[in-house]
Design a protein around this motif. Structure first.
Motif, PDB file in Angstrom:
ATOM      1  N   MET A 171       4.053   6.592   4.790  1.00  0.00           N
ATOM      2  CA  MET A 171       4.402   5.339   4.119  1.00  0.00           C
ATOM      3  C   MET A 171       3.230   4.839   3.296  1.00  0.00           C
ATOM      4  O   MET A 171       2.095   4.816   3.761  1.00  0.00           O
ATOM      5  CB  MET A 171       4.795   4.281   5.141  1.00  0.00           C
ATOM      6  CG  MET A 171       5.337   3.039   4.485  1.00  0.00           C
ATOM      7  SD  MET A 171       6.301   2.077   5.639  1.00  0.00           S
ATOM      8  CE  MET A 171       5.262   0.666   5.798  1.00  0.00           C
ATOM      9  N   ILE A 172       3.513   4.492   2.043  1.00  0.00           N
ATOM     10  CA  ILE A 172       2.510   3.923   1.156  1.00  0.00           C
ATOM     11  C   ILE A 172       2.975   2.495   0.913  1.00  0.00           C
ATOM     12  O   ILE A 172       4.053   2.284   0.352  1.00  0.00           O
ATOM     13  CB  ILE A 172       2.463   4.684  -0.191  1.00  0.00           C
ATOM     14  CG1 ILE A 172       2.290   6.185   0.049  1.00  0.00           C
ATOM     15  CG2 ILE A 172       1.374   4.130  -1.087  1.00  0.00           C
ATOM     16  CD1 ILE A 172       2.825   7.054  -1.063  1.00  0.00           C
ATOM     17  N   ASP A 173       2.212   1.520   1.358  1.00  0.00           N
ATOM     18  CA  ASP A 173       2.649   0.128   1.249  1.00  0.00           C
ATOM     19  C   ASP A 173       1.685  -0.645   0.369  1.00  0.00           C
ATOM     20  O   ASP A 173       0.551  -0.893   0.744  1.00  0.00           O
ATOM     21  CB  ASP A 173       2.715  -0.485   2.655  1.00  0.00           C
ATOM     22  CG  ASP A 173       3.345  -1.871   2.651  1.00  0.00           C
ATOM     23  OD1 ASP A 173       3.384  -2.501   1.577  1.00  0.00           O
ATOM     24  OD2 ASP A 173       3.794  -2.319   3.720  1.00  0.00           O
ATOM     25  N   SER A 174       2.149  -1.004  -0.825  1.00  0.00           N
ATOM     26  CA  SER A 174       1.296  -1.798  -1.712  1.00  0.00           C
ATOM     27  C   SER A 174       1.953  -3.152  -1.969  1.00  0.00           C
ATOM     28  O   SER A 174       1.780  -3.749  -3.015  1.00  0.00           O
ATOM     29  CB  SER A 174       1.085  -1.067  -3.040  1.00  0.00           C
ATOM     30  OG  SER A 174       2.307  -1.038  -3.762  1.00  0.00           O
ATOM     31  N   SER A 175       2.758  -3.613  -0.991  1.00  0.00           N
ATOM     32  CA  SER A 175       3.474  -4.871  -1.209  1.00  0.00           C
ATOM     33  C   SER A 175       2.549  -6.062  -1.020  1.00  0.00           C
ATOM     34  O   SER A 175       1.603  -6.032  -0.228  1.00  0.00           O
ATOM     35  CB  SER A 175       4.668  -4.970  -0.256  1.00  0.00           C
ATOM     36  OG  SER A 175       4.228  -5.090   1.071  1.00  0.00           O
ATOM     37  N   ILE A 176       2.840  -7.113  -1.739  1.00  0.00           N
ATOM     38  CA  ILE A 176       2.040  -8.338  -1.647  1.00  0.00           C
ATOM     39  C   ILE A 176       2.196  -8.953  -0.261  1.00  0.00           C
ATOM     40  O   ILE A 176       1.241  -9.451   0.320  1.00  0.00           O
ATOM     41  CB  ILE A 176       2.460  -9.328  -2.763  1.00  0.00           C
ATOM     42  CG1 ILE A 176       2.024  -8.767  -4.133  1.00  0.00           C
ATOM     43  CG2 ILE A 176       1.862 -10.708  -2.525  1.00  0.00           C
ATOM     44  CD1 ILE A 176       2.516  -9.540  -5.322  1.00  0.00           C
ATOM     45  N   ARG A 177       3.417  -8.876   0.313  1.00  0.00           N
ATOM     46  CA  ARG A 177       3.638  -9.451   1.641  1.00  0.00           C
ATOM     47  C   ARG A 177       2.678  -8.828   2.664  1.00  0.00           C
ATOM     48  O   ARG A 177       2.071  -9.525   3.469  1.00  0.00           O
ATOM     49  CB  ARG A 177       5.089  -9.241   2.089  1.00  0.00           C
ATOM     50  CG  ARG A 177       5.379  -9.902   3.434  1.00  0.00           C
ATOM     51  CD  ARG A 177       6.818  -9.758   3.846  1.00  0.00           C
ATOM     52  NE  ARG A 177       7.155  -8.355   4.049  1.00  0.00           N
ATOM     53  CZ  ARG A 177       8.371  -7.920   4.302  1.00  0.00           C
ATOM     54  NH1 ARG A 177       9.382  -8.758   4.357  1.00  0.00           N
ATOM     55  NH2 ARG A 177       8.611  -6.647   4.485  1.00  0.00           N
ATOM     56  N   THR A 178       2.533  -7.491   2.594  1.00  0.00           N
ATOM     57  CA  THR A 178       1.637  -6.811   3.541  1.00  0.00           C
ATOM     58  C   THR A 178       0.200  -7.271   3.346  1.00  0.00           C
ATOM     59  O   THR A 178      -0.522  -7.510   4.303  1.00  0.00           O
ATOM     60  CB  THR A 178       1.750  -5.284   3.358  1.00  0.00           C
ATOM     61  OG1 THR A 178       3.102  -4.925   3.596  1.00  0.00           O
ATOM     62  CG2 THR A 178       0.841  -4.534   4.305  1.00  0.00           C
ATOM     63  N   ARG A 179      -0.212  -7.407   2.069  1.00  0.00           N
ATOM     64  CA  ARG A 179      -1.582  -7.837   1.806  1.00  0.00           C
ATOM     65  C   ARG A 179      -1.817  -9.270   2.303  1.00  0.00           C
ATOM     66  O   ARG A 179      -2.860  -9.595   2.842  1.00  0.00           O
ATOM     67  CB  ARG A 179      -1.904  -7.736   0.313  1.00  0.00           C
ATOM     68  CG  ARG A 179      -2.230  -6.294  -0.070  1.00  0.00           C
ATOM     69  CD  ARG A 179      -2.604  -6.163  -1.511  1.00  0.00           C
ATOM     70  NE  ARG A 179      -1.521  -5.486  -2.196  1.00  0.00           N
ATOM     71  CZ  ARG A 179      -1.306  -5.555  -3.492  1.00  0.00           C
ATOM     72  NH1 ARG A 179      -2.049  -6.283  -4.264  1.00  0.00           N
ATOM     73  NH2 ARG A 179      -0.306  -4.899  -4.034  1.00  0.00           N
ATOM     74  N   LEU A 180      -0.805 -10.121   2.120  1.00  0.00           N
ATOM     75  CA  LEU A 180      -0.927 -11.502   2.599  1.00  0.00           C
ATOM     76  C   LEU A 180      -1.029 -11.542   4.124  1.00  0.00           C
ATOM     77  O   LEU A 180      -1.809 -12.301   4.690  1.00  0.00           O
ATOM     78  CB  LEU A 180       0.272 -12.352   2.131  1.00  0.00           C
ATOM     79  CG  LEU A 180       0.321 -12.686   0.649  1.00  0.00           C
ATOM     80  CD1 LEU A 180       1.632 -13.394   0.305  1.00  0.00           C
ATOM     81  CD2 LEU A 180      -0.858 -13.570   0.251  1.00  0.00           C
TER      82      LEU A 180
END
Length: 189
Positions: A171-180
């Protein structure tokens, strides 16, 4: 099984939805209609995404079995799905397994792309991607994986922005939600 040419179906078979998908895939393979069935399943997936009424039909425990069968076959006819997919939807309704439909469609698509020798990436974005963005994403994934990658696109507004890409178990997760979330965790520290 057709000579075990679908190496690595163990993970798919582990779930109930996966077993249904595999059964449908084998039927489609025998009937030489994998692409046709896949196209029908995509029409069903789109209908699930667009129609709250259809979604409710597939998930509601209070819909009587006979009514569910009749309703899902009517939807199948409206969507113009092929006979194999139509019969399959009827069987799912009969067995009260319509709630597994999204999982079954995903598993079938994995089997179909593996059969074609492709790698499939499940891509979730906050907003629908443009054709140019999809082309650029496919190019990046091809460089990363080393071969052509077909993309299975879905939209999840709760991501706020960015992408979540899943290729197999990676899984590659570059979502803003994850960063927040990561930032919030760090601030709690």
């Amino acid at each position: 099984m057709s000579g075990g040419n679908l190496g690595g179906t163990g993970g798919i078979q582990a779930s109930l939805g996966g077993r249904y998908a595999l059964a449908l895939f084998e039927l489609a393979e025998q009937g030489r209609s994998i692409d046709t069935v896949e196209a029908s399943l995509l029409a069903v997936r789109d209908a699930l995404a667009q129609s709250a009424e259809f979604r409710d039909l597939t998930t509601s425990p209070v819909v009587a079995r006979g009514a569910a069968v009749k309703a899902v076959l009517a939807v199948a006819d409206q969507l113009g799905v092929d006979a194999t997919t139509r019969n399959f939807l009827g069987v799912l309704a009969e067995n009260r397994r319509l709630g597994q439909l999204s999982q079954i469609i995903r598993a079938f698509r994995q089997l179909a792309s593996r059969h074609r020798g492709e790698t499939t990436a499940e891509v979730t974005s906050a907003h629908p991607l443009t054709d140019d963005q999809v082309a650029a994403l496919k190019q990046q994934l091809r460089q990363r994986v080393g071969r052509d990658v077909s993309v299975d696109l879905s939209v999840d507004p709760s991501l706020l922005g960015g992408l979540v890409v899943r290729i197999g178990s990676q899984m590659i997760d570059s979502s803003i939600r994850t960063r927040l979330n990561a930032l919030a965790s760090a601030m709690k520290g």
